[in-house]
Design a protein around this motif. Structure first.
Motif, mmCIF file in Angstrom:
data_model
loop_
_atom_site.group_PDB
_atom_site.id
_atom_site.type_symbol
_atom_site.label_atom_id
_atom_site.label_comp_id
_atom_site.label_asym_id
_atom_site.label_seq_id
_atom_site.Cartn_x
_atom_site.Cartn_y
_atom_site.Cartn_z
ATOM 1 N N LYS A 179 -14.923 1.674 9.185
ATOM 2 C CA LYS A 179 -15.272 3.084 9.656
ATOM 3 C C LYS A 179 -16.815 2.914 9.960
ATOM 4 O O LYS A 179 -17.709 2.551 9.112
ATOM 5 N N TYR A 180 -17.095 3.138 11.237
ATOM 6 C CA TYR A 180 -18.347 3.272 11.760
ATOM 7 C C TYR A 180 -18.880 4.644 11.826
ATOM 8 O O TYR A 180 -18.275 5.694 11.543
ATOM 9 N N PRO A 181 -20.257 4.714 12.286
ATOM 10 C CA PRO A 181 -20.797 6.097 12.264
ATOM 11 C C PRO A 181 -20.083 7.010 13.424
ATOM 12 O O PRO A 181 -19.274 6.260 14.233
ATOM 13 N N GLN A 182 -20.088 8.278 13.228
ATOM 14 C CA GLN A 182 -19.433 9.196 13.986
ATOM 15 C C GLN A 182 -18.169 9.115 13.745
ATOM 16 O O GLN A 182 -17.048 9.330 14.712
ATOM 17 N N ASN A 183 -17.579 8.508 12.533
ATOM 18 C CA ASN A 183 -16.283 8.832 12.014
ATOM 19 C C ASN A 183 -15.244 7.810 13.009
ATOM 20 O O ASN A 183 -14.073 8.024 13.066
ATOM 21 N N ARG A 184 -15.887 6.760 13.625
ATOM 22 C CA ARG A 184 -14.982 5.888 14.426
ATOM 23 C C ARG A 184 -14.182 4.904 13.576
ATOM 24 O O ARG A 184 -15.170 4.257 12.790
ATOM 25 N N LYS A 185 -12.922 4.601 13.416
ATOM 26 C CA LYS A 185 -12.413 4.014 12.681
ATOM 27 C C LYS A 185 -11.290 2.792 13.256
ATOM 28 O O LYS A 185 -10.862 3.237 14.367
ATOM 29 N N ASP A 186 -11.543 1.495 12.777
ATOM 30 C CA ASP A 186 -10.661 0.613 13.281
ATOM 31 C C ASP A 186 -9.747 0.258 12.110
ATOM 32 O O ASP A 186 -10.092 -0.018 10.809
ATOM 33 N N VAL A 187 -8.418 -0.467 12.377
ATOM 34 C CA VAL A 187 -7.667 -0.644 11.499
ATOM 35 C C VAL A 187 -7.205 -1.995 11.736
ATOM 36 O O VAL A 187 -6.891 -2.309 12.958
ATOM 37 N N MET A 188 -7.597 -3.067 10.886
ATOM 38 C CA MET A 188 -7.459 -4.463 11.409
ATOM 39 C C MET A 188 -6.357 -5.167 10.479
ATOM 40 O O MET A 188 -6.136 -5.047 9.295
ATOM 41 N N ASP A 189 -5.235 -5.601 11.556
ATOM 42 C CA ASP A 189 -4.049 -6.032 10.992
ATOM 43 C C ASP A 189 -4.042 -7.648 10.942
ATOM 44 O O ASP A 189 -4.714 -8.152 11.597
ATOM 45 N N SER A 190 -3.297 -8.084 10.082
ATOM 46 C CA SER A 190 -2.849 -9.477 10.109
ATOM 47 C C SER A 190 -2.055 -9.823 11.040
ATOM 48 O O SER A 190 -1.107 -9.131 11.418
ATOM 49 N N GLU A 191 -2.213 -11.058 11.778
ATOM 50 C CA GLU A 191 -1.430 -11.250 13.065
ATOM 51 C C GLU A 191 -0.195 -12.025 12.657
ATOM 52 O O GLU A 191 0.660 -12.452 13.450
ATOM 53 N N SER A 192 -0.083 -12.371 11.416
ATOM 54 C CA SER A 192 1.327 -12.979 11.050
ATOM 55 C C SER A 192 2.539 -12.118 11.113
ATOM 56 O O SER A 192 2.313 -10.895 11.026
ATOM 57 N N THR A 193 3.574 -12.847 11.227
ATOM 58 C CA THR A 193 5.117 -12.096 11.327
ATOM 59 C C THR A 193 5.921 -12.382 9.966
ATOM 60 O O THR A 193 6.854 -11.590 9.889
ATOM 61 N N GLU A 194 5.519 -13.449 9.298
ATOM 62 C CA GLU A 194 6.153 -13.734 8.226
ATOM 63 C C GLU A 194 5.293 -14.608 6.977
ATOM 64 O O GLU A 194 4.356 -14.905 7.739
ATOM 65 N N MET A 195 5.666 -14.446 5.896
ATOM 66 C CA MET A 195 4.757 -15.132 5.021
ATOM 67 C C MET A 195 4.806 -16.493 4.811
ATOM 68 O O MET A 195 5.977 -17.178 5.104
ATOM 69 N N PHE A 196 3.854 -17.140 4.755
ATOM 70 C CA PHE A 196 3.671 -18.812 4.869
ATOM 71 C C PHE A 196 4.003 -19.034 3.440
ATOM 72 O O PHE A 196 4.680 -20.171 3.230
#
Length: 682
Positions: free
Chosen positions: A433-450
């Protein structure tokens, strides 16, 4: 331009006039560059810092207290009358800083310098005094809550006890009267020499950090000289042992351990420990370093690869005068490869069941950005290196994997997210979360567990930032068991920029550097990692409480809060029934395993030592305290049954018994318990 020069000249005259009241000609003055930097720094904090607070009278009061605390936190130098005379500045520093007026800060510092010089004169004049160690009196080692001395006579009495306490410590270690005088004289002569080296940049940096740390503890200013070192990741660094030093009043404090360096690998050196003595080689004399400048301490610790240095450390959070520890380290060359993860295989037998377990130690989250561009499929990074180690461990037929993230202070956020993707099949890992309540959701790029086998992650109080993001994701997805201590609780994101970047046009003038907070981390559940960090599923005994060490020990730390949870699906590899079973087995071993009993004993003793605010100055009392402690240490081996006694009738694997790290050993046994519980569940 003329107006600025006139303003600067008036400020210098004001400093001279103020200092003239003290009848001294030795005073430090701000430069025009300092004035310019002060104005830039206040604008950065006002406009781009995450914390949206005004630089007003209220914050001025905090800055004032920070500055006094940074100079004389233990109240050994200033008089009560000094503090009263400074009070006129308490609510005016905000306006002064906006104008670049540094007169009050330099005025206060010059008085501080004068008070130190007076105390050192006293110490040198009385270093050879014959103290009466049979007299029943005590010395207050932690004076934070004590009042300032009302007179020079009170300061003399305080310093008589300072010298007596130091002399008694030397006497208890076997020093003669002549040796005590020699050691104390050398100590305070060096201290005096260091005070004479104070310059205006030192004053400015201390004052600016009193300002920046009023916003949050991870926002800092570096002078041009220290900025250059910071950018090379070697600010006041001890290249021989892999540590970073910083001045902390009369002490030199360890503020960072370089992953893979000798200090990090030892497991005995921690962030915020203070170096109070240095000895060269196995038999060299331990030289006291209280009062030394941090660059001088660094110079003594540096040395050729393969040589030995011994450090006397005052543990993090301990009061001056508390029990110290001696750590022996072999100097080595520090390079990028030292931060790479390493693995080992542990063979063990528990209740007749044989286990082959893989342990991966992850000191840091890193990536080689240049290689990432040129070799996107095979660049150096924590994730890629851990992936290779897992593949190798699986080839050796391991039944489960443990990730050791102790003392991992973080690093590249991108890598914490990527490494999470080795163990979860894609999805969100962290929210920012950044100022002014801007929010990013950061995902893992994997599609299956290694790797989808049994997993546990060990953390401690020194696991921070990216480590907490990774451990938090594993816990929230119920993918593995988190064991160890509550983590640091650093849930903020910083950016580093040179002050020159904030000028409309370059003047060619060399300015300092700012590190400031721009965002906050949140787990996928919406809970911030700030303050709370990650609480382990199975908690080990710890000497560091949240109130004493970590984010919660910092008054200006940003608060904990919560935002909406992301859309994620727990994997449920771990459930409440499994955790209850593991806790029961762990609690049983806490009562019987000798390594864990010894660990708990040492923690209790250290907590007692740290809780003491005063010590006796009577030789017989202190000697008996030493003897009693040694007796308790000797008696602890009879407290409970040893591991060998408990497993006398079992087939043992020596590789587990050889482990002397109680945290590591217990984590491995918990992984074996987890594997067994998983089999029952399946």
């Amino acid at each position: 331009m003329m107006r600025k020069l006139m303003m600067f000249a008036l400020m210098i005259l004001a400093v001279q006039a103020a200092w003239a009241e003290r009848d001294s000609t030795q005073y430090l003055q701000p430069t025009e560059s300092h004035m310019k930097e002060a104005r830039i720094i206040t604008q950065i904090l006002d406009f781009v810092h995450y914390r949206d607070i005004d630089l007003n009278d209220s914050l001025s009061s905090v800055i004032f207290d920070n500055f006094i605390e940074s100079l004389d936190g233990n109240k050994n130098y200033f008089l009560e009358s000094d503090i009263k005379s400074f009070e006129k500045y308490r609510f005016t520093l905000d306006e002064d800083l906006k104008r670049g007026n540094l007169v009050p800060a330099f005025y206060i510092f010059n008085i501080y310098k004068n008070r130190i010089e007076s105390r050192l004169d006293y110490a040198l004049a009385h270093a050879g005094d014959k103290f009466n160690f049979q007299k029943n009196e005590s010395f207050m080692i932690d004076r934070e809550d004590e009042p300032y001395a009302k007179s020079e006579d009170e300061l003399d009495e305080l310093w008589r006890k300072v010298l007596k306490s130091q002399a008694l410590s030397l006497k208890l270690s076997g020093s003669t009267d002549e040796k005590i005088k020699e050691v104390l004289t050398t100590r305070y002569e060096r201290f005096q020499s260091n005070v004479e080296k104070y310059n205006s940049n030192d004053v400015f940096e201390i004052f600016m950090n009193s300002l920046t740390e009023a916003f949050d503890p991870h926002t800092n200013y570096f002078t041009p000289l220290n900025a250059e070192d910071f950018e090379m990741n070697s600010k006041k660094s001890l290249e021989g042992i892999g540590a970073t030093l910083q001045q902390d009043n009369d002490y030199t404090k360890i503020v960072e351990l370089r992953p893979g360096g000798p200090a990090f690998k030892s497991g005995e050196v921690n962030k915020d420990d203070r170096v109070v003595g240095i000895a060269q080689g196995a038999d060299g004399e331990m030289i006291n370093t209280i009062g030394w400048r941090s660059d001088e301490v660094a110079g003594q610790i540096r040395g050729p690869k393969g040589t030995l240095v011994r450090l006397e450390l005052l543990p993090a959070g301990a009061s001056a005068g508390a029990e110290t520890k001696i750590v022996t380290l072999v100097r080595d060359k520090i390079n990028l490869d030292d931060a790479k993860p390493v693995s080992e295989v542990i063979q063990m037998t528990e209740n007749g069941q044989k286990y082959t377990l893989g342990v991966i130690t992850v000191p840091d989250f890193y990536l080689n950005a240049e290689e990432m561009e040129t070799k996107p499929d095979d660049y150096a990074s924590t994730t890629n290196d851990v992936k290779k180690l897992i593949k190798d461990l699986e080839a050796q037929g391991v039944d489960g994997v443990m990730l050791d993230l102790r003392n991992n202070g973080g690093g590249a956020l991108y890598e914490a997210i990527n490494m999470s993707g080795l163990f979860i099949p894609g999805g969100p890992v962290v929210q920012v979360k950044y100022p002014q309540n801007r929010k990013d959701v950061m995902d893992s790029e994997s599609t299956e567990m290694f790797y989808d086998g049994p997993l546990n992650v060990m953390i401690n109080r020194f696991s921070a930032s990216a480590s907490e993001i990774f451990a938090g994701a594993i816990q929230d997805y119920k993918r593995g068991v988190i064991v160890g201590e509550q983590s640091y609780g650093k849930g903020t994101v910083q950016q580093v920029r040179g002050l020159n970047e904030f000028l409309r046009q370059s003047t060619g003038e060399e300015l300092g550097l700012m590190k400031y907070t721009i965002a906050k981390f949140y787990r996928v559940t919406g809970s911030s990692t700030q303050h709370k960090g990650v609480s382990p599923d199975i908690e080990f005994p710890s000497v560091y409480s949240a109130e004493e060490f970590g984010e919660s020990s910092q008054p200006s730390a940003l608060p904990w809060d919560k935002i909406d949870a992301t859309n994620f699906k727990p994997l449920n590899y771990v459930d409440d029934q499994m955790l209850a079973s593991l806790k029961k087995l762990h609690n049983q071993r806490m009562k019987t395993d000798q390594l864990l009993l010894d660990l708990q004993f040492d923690i209790n003793e250290l907590k007692k030592s740290r809780a003491r605010k005063e010590v006796s100055l009577n030789y017989d009392v202190r000697k008996k305290e030493q003897e009693d402690l040694e007796q308790r240490r000797a008696a602890r081996v009879k407290v409970g049954a040893s591991l060998s006694e408990l497993e006398a009738n079992k087939v043992k694997d020596r590789s587990l018994d050889d482990l002397k790290d109680p945290y590591l050993k217990e984590s491995i046994r918990l992984l074996a318990d987890q594997i067994q519980a998983t089999k029952k569940k399946g």
